[in-house]
Design an enzyme around this catalytic site. Structure first.
Site, PDB file in Angstrom:
ATOM      1  N   ARG A   1      -0.759   8.885   2.028  1.00  0.00           N
ATOM      2  CA  ARG A   1      -2.281   9.240   1.930  1.00  0.00           C
ATOM      3  C   ARG A   1      -2.365  10.862   2.015  1.00  0.00           C
ATOM      4  O   ARG A   1      -3.370  10.888   1.238  1.00  0.00           O
ATOM      5  CB  ARG A   1      -2.978   8.797   3.230  1.00  0.00           C
ATOM      6  CG  ARG A   1      -3.222   6.938   2.788  1.00  0.00           C
ATOM      7  CD  ARG A   1      -4.002   6.515   4.132  1.00  0.00           C
ATOM      8  NE  ARG A   1      -4.534   5.030   3.741  1.00  0.00           N
ATOM      9  CZ  ARG A   1      -4.800   4.259   4.479  1.00  0.00           C
ATOM     10  NH1 ARG A   1      -5.257   4.698   6.060  1.00  0.00           N
ATOM     11  NH2 ARG A   1      -4.930   2.930   4.425  1.00  0.00           N
TER      12      ARG A   1
ATOM     13  N   ARG B   1      -0.219   8.499   9.247  1.00  0.00           N
ATOM     14  CA  ARG B   1      -0.152   7.207   9.459  1.00  0.00           C
ATOM     15  C   ARG B   1       0.199   6.526   8.306  1.00  0.00           C
ATOM     16  O   ARG B   1      -0.595   6.826   7.370  1.00  0.00           O
ATOM     17  CB  ARG B   1      -1.518   7.089  10.030  1.00  0.00           C
ATOM     18  CG  ARG B   1      -1.566   5.391  10.188  1.00  0.00           C
ATOM     19  CD  ARG B   1      -2.867   4.702  10.980  1.00  0.00           C
ATOM     20  NE  ARG B   1      -3.959   5.135  10.048  1.00  0.00           N
ATOM     21  CZ  ARG B   1      -4.557   4.107   8.949  1.00  0.00           C
ATOM     22  NH1 ARG B   1      -3.717   2.870   8.829  1.00  0.00           N
ATOM     23  NH2 ARG B   1      -5.343   4.405   8.403  1.00  0.00           N
TER      24      ARG B   1
ATOM     25  N   HIS C   1     -10.847   9.747   7.969  1.00  0.00           N
ATOM     26  CA  HIS C   1     -10.765   8.335   8.169  1.00  0.00           C
ATOM     27  C   HIS C   1     -10.008   8.080   9.436  1.00  0.00           C
ATOM     28  O   HIS C   1     -10.555   6.933   9.948  1.00  0.00           O
ATOM     29  CB  HIS C   1      -9.726   7.952   6.918  1.00  0.00           C
ATOM     30  CG  HIS C   1      -9.658   6.374   6.862  1.00  0.00           C
ATOM     31  ND1 HIS C   1     -10.532   5.594   6.918  1.00  0.00           N
ATOM     32  CD2 HIS C   1      -8.347   5.861   7.008  1.00  0.00           C
ATOM     33  CE1 HIS C   1      -9.810   4.200   7.047  1.00  0.00           C
ATOM     34  NE2 HIS C   1      -8.649   4.359   6.903  1.00  0.00           N
TER      35      HIS C   1
ATOM     36  N   HIS D   1      -8.996   9.570   4.073  1.00  0.00           N
ATOM     37  CA  HIS D   1      -8.690   8.335   3.100  1.00  0.00           C
ATOM     38  C   HIS D   1      -8.959   8.958   1.871  1.00  0.00           C
ATOM     39  O   HIS D   1     -10.125   9.644   1.440  1.00  0.00           O
ATOM     40  CB  HIS D   1      -9.836   7.324   3.430  1.00  0.00           C
ATOM     41  CG  HIS D   1      -9.237   6.169   2.791  1.00  0.00           C
ATOM     42  ND1 HIS D   1      -9.333   5.922   1.483  1.00  0.00           N
ATOM     43  CD2 HIS D   1      -8.491   5.073   3.100  1.00  0.00           C
ATOM     44  CE1 HIS D   1      -8.615   4.713   1.077  1.00  0.00           C
ATOM     45  NE2 HIS D   1      -8.156   4.201   2.210  1.00  0.00           N
TER      46      HIS D   1
ATOM     47  N   GLU E   1       0.714  -1.177  -0.019  1.00  0.00           N
ATOM     48  CA  GLU E   1       0.012  -0.014   0.046  1.00  0.00           C
ATOM     49  C   GLU E   1       0.701   1.153   0.135  1.00  0.00           C
ATOM     50  O   GLU E   1       2.006   1.172   0.058  1.00  0.00           O
ATOM     51  CB  GLU E   1      -0.892   0.158   1.141  1.00  0.00           C
ATOM     52  CG  GLU E   1      -1.702  -1.022   1.288  1.00  0.00           C
ATOM     53  CD  GLU E   1      -2.779  -1.189   2.559  1.00  0.00           C
ATOM     54  OE1 GLU E   1      -2.668  -0.427   3.204  1.00  0.00           O
ATOM     55  OE2 GLU E   1      -3.712  -2.068   2.439  1.00  0.00           O
TER      56      GLU E   1
END
Length: 532
Positions: free
Chosen positions: A288, A384, A349, A242, A117
């Protein structure tokens, strides 16, 4: 009614469930959940759980990726702690029976299939197709339900932590937690839950925003209660959006996992053009915060309400096997993947901030611990890394479980029952709905992906007025779960705004147009405490 136990655990995601299993080996446990054990954010975690188990990976590489994404604010010791414990956590979850996906060609232990990811330099995401969190939740719930010594209280909401303040002892002495006041939604009654040690694992704050991937229970209850009790609350300005949630009038912010981009999907703007490589060399696999801001900018440039995700692998069977929930949801809405593009928008998110803890999960209040999204452990820093959330929650639950010990409980008779005298039922419940909507609107409009000083100032003025109104209503009205949630939402919204105003730079998830650059002098975390 009063409950007593050695350990009181508030929250039933991966942290709460793992802790209940570990604490039950040491004493009696009460596990509190606001609805039932099937709810919460863990269930919604699609992508997976980070683990350093591949022969092509190392703790050093994972630590470096986490620190890079954390943008200078991650606690390296905490990051090393979760990384070195990651393999053991996966083994424990396998022992409990979690059916992670496997691949015959995998070189990882047990033939586990590893995904990749955004922000990760290698494949290291252990997953159960695209419903990892749900699989973990269901497996651990089954284990908890059959473990002796665990009492489960469903449909109970945290009202307040019980501290020396409630015992009317001298507040000049070190504060100590003795349990919590709970509201029983089914019976409409208050209970005292007295325990030797208490753990907050209540999850995040997503419901303070209009669009969120979070469940309805994510109203910041544990963070707000800890703040009222005197705990330090840290890094609240760093709210992760997100990048890709499904944009559809019949879908309520359904998450399109990061793993879809790891599988090779690309983002397209309203003109059908790729754009991510013009924002970051990692393209769709950038962290992100960068992807979310890039999408936000493309939407603003075009005036389009969304961008699009195109899956490059055009084999429907293979895509459906890897992403069964996402495929089913898209099919339900008339989107035929992988042939159709998926309309997506960013949504709130994950909160990287929370109740400040040390490396054993302890807060500043004696006998009070916190873990999971409600806690600030130092792992996530300013942003994160994808799939580090379940890892951090599971590892710190394990560490707290090892730290817990039986301690003398405060006598129940020293804890006064909850006093709701001089309150009355009211027909003004429309105020709760209206105020919740107003908080969400303020936060989404002024404290979202891109911020400015003017927006933050406006937001703070409005939230202060709302909080005063809510507090007045709270003090004169019979309590309900909705009222408790509204009060907590107001508190955490103000904590986010004040933290954002304090950080006069742009770093990680916090981007302020008035301070567009990172300031090395602000490479520090900011904490807030309730004024006494």
């Amino acid at each position: 009614m009063a409950y007593t136990s050695d350990f009181l655990i508030i929250g039933s995601g991966i942290s709460g469930l793992l802790l209940a299993l570990k604490a039950a080996r040491k004493g009696s446990v009460i596990l509190v959940t606001k609805q039932d054990l099937s709810k919460g954010s863990t269930k919604r975690a699609q992508g997976g759980i980070t683990a350093v188990i591949s022969p092509h990976d190392s703790v050093e590489q994972h630590v470096a990726d986490t620190l890079e994404t954390g943008n200078g604010l991650s606690d390296k010791t905490a990051v090393e702690l979760v990384s070195t414990h990651s393999a053991a956590l996966i083994e424990e979850l396998l022992d409990y029976g979690v059916p992670f996906s496997r691949n015959s060609s995998s070189t990882a232990p047990h033939g586990l299939s590893l995904g990749r990811e955004g922000g990760h330099g290698v494949h290291r995401i252990v997953h159960a197709r695209d419903h990892t969190g749900q699989t973990i939740q269901e497996t651990l719930t089954e284990q908890v339900q059959k473990t002796p010594g665990i009492t489960i209280l469903t449909w109970h909401t945290l009202v307040d932590l019980i501290t020396d303040h409630h015992r009317h002892t001298s507040l000049t002495q070190p504060q100590c937690c003795y349990g919590a006041y709970l509201y029983d939604r089914s019976e409409k009654q208050f209970h005292r839950a007295v325990a030797g040690q208490t753990i907050i694992a209540t999850g995040g704050i997503g419901k303070i925003y209009e669009h969120t991937t979070n469940p309805s229970v994510a109203t910041g209850d544990g963070i707000a209660a800890a703040w009222r009790a005197g705990c330090a609350i840290t890094n609240m300005e760093f709210v992760q959006f997100h990048p890709t949630t499904l944009y559809h009038p019949r879908s309520h912010s359904f998450l399109i996992s990061e793993a879809v981009r790891g599988f090779g999907a690309r983002l397209l703007n309203s003109n059908g053009e790729e754009f991510m490589h013009s924002y970051h060399p990692m393209g769709e696999l950038a962290p992100r915060d960068i992807v979310a801001r890039a999408i936000d900018r493309e939407m603003k440039l075009s005036g389009s309400p969304c961008v699009y995700l195109e899956i490059l692998d055009k084999d429907p069977a293979r895509v459906a096997r890897r992403f069964p929930k996402i495929s089913a949801k898209c099919t339900e809405l008339g989107i035929s993947i992988p042939h159709d593009v998926i309309p997506v928008v960013p949504a709130s998110h994950y909160s990287c901030g929370g109740i400040h803890t040390n490396h054993t999960g302890m807060t500043e209040i004696e006998n009070l611990f916190a873990c999971g999204e409600a806690a600030y452990t130092g792992v996530h820093g300013a942003n994160r890394l994808a799939s580090n959330s379940l890892l951090e929650a599971g590892v710190f639950a394990t560490i707290i479980g090892e730290t817990l010990e039986q301690k003398p409980r405060c006598p129940v008779q020293e804890i006064p029952p909850w006093d709701d005298s001089n309150t009355a039922n009211t027909e003004e419940w429309v105020l709760i709905s209206h105020n919740k909507t107003e908080i969400q609107k303020i936060m989404s409009d002024y404290v979202g992906i891109v911020r400015t000083n003017e927006r933050l100032t406006r937001a703070l003025k409005r939230i202060i007025l709302l909080r005063e109104e809510i507090e007045h209503f709270y003090k004169r009205t019979k309590i309900t779960t909705s009222l408790l949630e509204l009060r907590n939402m107001g508190i955490v919204a103000e904590l986010v705004i004040r933290a954002a105003r304090q950080r006069r730079e742009s770093r990680g998830l916090h981007f302020n147009r008035d301070y567009p650059e990172k300031d090395p002098a602000q490479a520090q975390v900011f904490s807030q405490r309730k004024e006494t």
